[in-house]
Design a protein around this motif. Sequence first.
Motif, PDB file in Angstrom:
ATOM      1  N   ARG A  99      47.188  36.988  41.529  1.00  0.00           N
ATOM      2  CA  ARG A  99      46.199  38.001  41.949  1.00  0.00           C
ATOM      3  C   ARG A  99      46.570  39.373  41.393  1.00  0.00           C
ATOM      4  O   ARG A  99      45.716  40.138  40.969  1.00  0.00           O
ATOM      5  CB  ARG A  99      46.120  38.062  43.477  1.00  0.00           C
ATOM      6  CG  ARG A  99      45.239  36.977  44.036  1.00  0.00           C
ATOM      7  CD  ARG A  99      45.283  36.965  45.564  1.00  0.00           C
ATOM      8  NE  ARG A  99      45.474  35.588  45.984  1.00  0.00           N
ATOM      9  CZ  ARG A  99      46.169  35.197  47.039  1.00  0.00           C
ATOM     10  NH1 ARG A  99      46.757  36.083  47.811  1.00  0.00           N
ATOM     11  NH2 ARG A  99      46.283  33.919  47.313  1.00  0.00           N
ATOM     12  N   TRP A 100      47.858  39.676  41.428  1.00  0.00           N
ATOM     13  CA  TRP A 100      48.327  40.964  40.889  1.00  0.00           C
ATOM     14  C   TRP A 100      47.955  41.066  39.404  1.00  0.00           C
ATOM     15  O   TRP A 100      47.450  42.082  38.935  1.00  0.00           O
ATOM     16  CB  TRP A 100      49.841  41.082  41.082  1.00  0.00           C
ATOM     17  CG  TRP A 100      50.403  42.419  40.693  1.00  0.00           C
ATOM     18  CD1 TRP A 100      50.572  43.502  41.500  1.00  0.00           C
ATOM     19  CD2 TRP A 100      50.859  42.817  39.384  1.00  0.00           C
ATOM     20  NE1 TRP A 100      51.101  44.556  40.777  1.00  0.00           N
ATOM     21  CE2 TRP A 100      51.278  44.170  39.486  1.00  0.00           C
ATOM     22  CE3 TRP A 100      50.931  42.191  38.145  1.00  0.00           C
ATOM     23  CZ2 TRP A 100      51.788  44.881  38.392  1.00  0.00           C
ATOM     24  CZ3 TRP A 100      51.423  42.904  37.059  1.00  0.00           C
ATOM     25  CH2 TRP A 100      51.853  44.230  37.189  1.00  0.00           C
ATOM     26  N   LEU A 101      48.220  39.991  38.665  1.00  0.00           N
ATOM     27  CA  LEU A 101      47.913  39.986  37.229  1.00  0.00           C
ATOM     28  C   LEU A 101      46.406  40.031  36.982  1.00  0.00           C
ATOM     29  O   LEU A 101      45.928  40.788  36.127  1.00  0.00           O
ATOM     30  CB  LEU A 101      48.482  38.719  36.576  1.00  0.00           C
ATOM     31  CG  LEU A 101      50.008  38.625  36.481  1.00  0.00           C
ATOM     32  CD1 LEU A 101      50.430  37.186  36.179  1.00  0.00           C
ATOM     33  CD2 LEU A 101      50.546  39.572  35.402  1.00  0.00           C
ATOM     34  N   ALA A 102      45.663  39.219  37.723  1.00  0.00           N
ATOM     35  CA  ALA A 102      44.225  39.081  37.477  1.00  0.00           C
ATOM     36  C   ALA A 102      43.516  40.421  37.619  1.00  0.00           C
ATOM     37  O   ALA A 102      42.629  40.755  36.816  1.00  0.00           O
ATOM     38  CB  ALA A 102      43.620  38.062  38.443  1.00  0.00           C
ATOM     39  N   ALA A 103      43.923  41.213  38.613  1.00  0.00           N
ATOM     40  CA  ALA A 103      43.270  42.519  38.811  1.00  0.00           C
ATOM     41  C   ALA A 103      43.444  43.376  37.562  1.00  0.00           C
ATOM     42  O   ALA A 103      42.522  44.076  37.130  1.00  0.00           O
ATOM     43  CB  ALA A 103      43.869  43.225  40.024  1.00  0.00           C
ATOM     44  N   ARG A 104      44.620  43.303  36.950  1.00  0.00           N
ATOM     45  CA  ARG A 104      44.901  44.119  35.765  1.00  0.00           C
ATOM     46  C   ARG A 104      44.220  43.548  34.523  1.00  0.00           C
ATOM     47  O   ARG A 104      43.722  44.301  33.684  1.00  0.00           O
ATOM     48  CB  ARG A 104      46.424  44.238  35.592  1.00  0.00           C
ATOM     49  CG  ARG A 104      46.979  45.246  36.597  1.00  0.00           C
ATOM     50  CD  ARG A 104      48.323  44.949  37.178  1.00  0.00           C
ATOM     51  NE  ARG A 104      48.645  45.912  38.216  1.00  0.00           N
ATOM     52  CZ  ARG A 104      48.276  45.785  39.512  1.00  0.00           C
ATOM     53  NH1 ARG A 104      47.625  44.696  39.931  1.00  0.00           N
ATOM     54  NH2 ARG A 104      48.549  46.729  40.377  1.00  0.00           N
ATOM     55  N   TYR A 105      44.204  42.229  34.387  1.00  0.00           N
ATOM     56  CA  TYR A 105      43.507  41.620  33.240  1.00  0.00           C
ATOM     57  C   TYR A 105      42.005  41.951  33.292  1.00  0.00           C
ATOM     58  O   TYR A 105      41.394  42.302  32.288  1.00  0.00           O
ATOM     59  CB  TYR A 105      43.651  40.090  33.256  1.00  0.00           C
ATOM     60  CG  TYR A 105      45.061  39.549  33.082  1.00  0.00           C
ATOM     61  CD1 TYR A 105      46.080  40.298  32.501  1.00  0.00           C
ATOM     62  CD2 TYR A 105      45.369  38.239  33.485  1.00  0.00           C
ATOM     63  CE1 TYR A 105      47.357  39.774  32.335  1.00  0.00           C
ATOM     64  CE2 TYR A 105      46.641  37.706  33.326  1.00  0.00           C
ATOM     65  CZ  TYR A 105      47.638  38.472  32.755  1.00  0.00           C
ATOM     66  OH  TYR A 105      48.893  37.941  32.599  1.00  0.00           O
ATOM     67  N   ARG A 106      41.430  41.835  34.477  1.00  0.00           N
ATOM     68  CA  ARG A 106      39.978  42.072  34.594  1.00  0.00           C
ATOM     69  C   ARG A 106      39.645  43.532  34.309  1.00  0.00           C
ATOM     70  O   ARG A 106      38.650  43.836  33.653  1.00  0.00           O
ATOM     71  CB  ARG A 106      39.504  41.701  36.000  1.00  0.00           C
ATOM     72  CG  ARG A 106      39.428  40.195  36.210  1.00  0.00           C
ATOM     73  CD  ARG A 106      39.081  39.856  37.653  1.00  0.00           C
ATOM     74  NE  ARG A 106      38.844  38.437  37.836  1.00  0.00           N
ATOM     75  CZ  ARG A 106      39.255  37.741  38.894  1.00  0.00           C
ATOM     76  NH1 ARG A 106      39.935  38.351  39.867  1.00  0.00           N
ATOM     77  NH2 ARG A 106      38.988  36.458  38.988  1.00  0.00           N
ATOM     78  N   ALA A 107      40.484  44.440  34.798  1.00  0.00           N
ATOM     79  CA  ALA A 107      40.218  45.869  34.569  1.00  0.00           C
ATOM     80  C   ALA A 107      40.277  46.186  33.078  1.00  0.00           C
ATOM     81  O   ALA A 107      39.449  46.940  32.553  1.00  0.00           O
ATOM     82  CB  ALA A 107      41.227  46.721  35.341  1.00  0.00           C
ATOM     83  N   GLU A 108      41.245  45.612  32.372  1.00  0.00           N
ATOM     84  CA  GLU A 108      41.363  45.879  30.941  1.00  0.00           C
ATOM     85  C   GLU A 108      40.167  45.284  30.191  1.00  0.00           C
ATOM     86  O   GLU A 108      39.616  45.914  29.279  1.00  0.00           O
ATOM     87  CB  GLU A 108      42.689  45.319  30.395  1.00  0.00           C
ATOM     88  CG  GLU A 108      42.908  45.520  28.908  1.00  0.00           C
ATOM     89  CD  GLU A 108      43.036  46.982  28.493  1.00  0.00           C
ATOM     90  OE1 GLU A 108      43.276  47.851  29.365  1.00  0.00           O
ATOM     91  OE2 GLU A 108      42.870  47.256  27.288  1.00  0.00           O
TER      92      GLU A 108
END
Length: 419
Positions: free
Chosen positions: A395-404
């Motif tokens: 979840r931590w990673l996904a939030a950052r991948y989606r924002a980018e």
Amino acid sequence: MTTAYDVLHPDIVSVLDGLDASTREVKEGARVLPAAAYGSPVFHDFEKRAVWQRSWLCVGRVQQVPTPGTFLAVTILDEPLLIVRGDDMGIRAMSALCRHRGHALRENCSGETRRFVCPYHHWSYTLTGDLVGAPRMEDAVEIKRLREESQLPLIRTEIWHGFIFINFDSEAKPLAPSLVKLEPYLAGYDLDTMVTIPPTFGPDVPWNWKLLLENYIEPYHTEYVHPGIHDFAPSTGVEFDGWNGDEDNVIVRYVPFLEPDGGLTERGWAAPASFPPIETLSPKQRHRVGFGMLPPSMNIIFTPDMLCYGLIYPTGPKSLTVGGGLFTRGGWCMPKSTVDLPDFEDRVARMMEGSRQLGEQDTSVNIAMQQAKSSAFAPRGRLAPLEETLAQFNRWLAARYRAEADRMIDMAAQRVAAE
Ligand code: FES
Ligand SMILES: [Fe+2]
């Protein structure tokens, strides 16, 4: 309308498409991240922008730069950096690249100086990154102008409990509020008075940085990969802290010991620990080990005898370098009374023997995990209840991948609109 499929490389799209399944609750069938997240060079570049250039990254402790002029030179993601204590006692982080043609002023070392002199043509800089000397440049440009355009770029820093963090993103939100979940773990350690023994970095290891953290943070494997040497901290007793949403920068689990005042010894996890217990810790703290991580760059292990931290820097899609954190020597915060013990080095040797055994076992599974990611049959298996922390990491990673991805899609849409 511009979509992810128009602008993003298929490797990036394949990971984005898989995120919904990876970020579910474990009981609803959360799954491993798609394989491209662990080896695709294109995805690695995307991840550098999405995660590493926007997150708080630990570079060391304030005790490593105690007095004016002391410095650390570290390289993170191919960026040589200087961390310097100034005459005003402030700690600054700056690019270590000389503003002339870019030779690094210092690399992967520490020391003390009044000036950083470039090895190439001897331009020199102060502790605050101001250019003060540039031999034989007087005829080319007014020195005042040269100084103005040649300041070493400053990078944002924040000190948290004596740990120095940097962030390449000058707009990033402050770090400390995102780490509140660790405060109860830190209680009683009195980090300001503890002695820091900095981590030594080992040679690069051949797997993706996330695999190292995944193996570190899940307790599912411990009884199978570490039989005997992990029985003292059995996975049956594990407790997970909840996940507080995208701004939460802590993933942590703790494991009760079978007896108080245990720690890492030459027999693995056992009691008594290699070092004396810290008297100011609570009975609960003296009866457990806490495994925390501050993604993406750091882990912290809380034991009754010490606090142990590790720094993790990727060097490519399938490689990383690691310092401390039980992976290599150092990354230790210990009471001075411990470090002063006459048999301190013998005790260190005991602990490092246990660390070596655990490390060899974990290395073999990390290599196996990396190998799996290249297979046509790479699984996206269902996470186990004991892998709750992996779903949190996803979840931590996904939030950052989606924002980018959103930023890239927006930029592409703006380009199209401007044409
Ligand atoms: S590159 Fe530093 S002085 Fe030329
Ligand atoms: Fe392990």
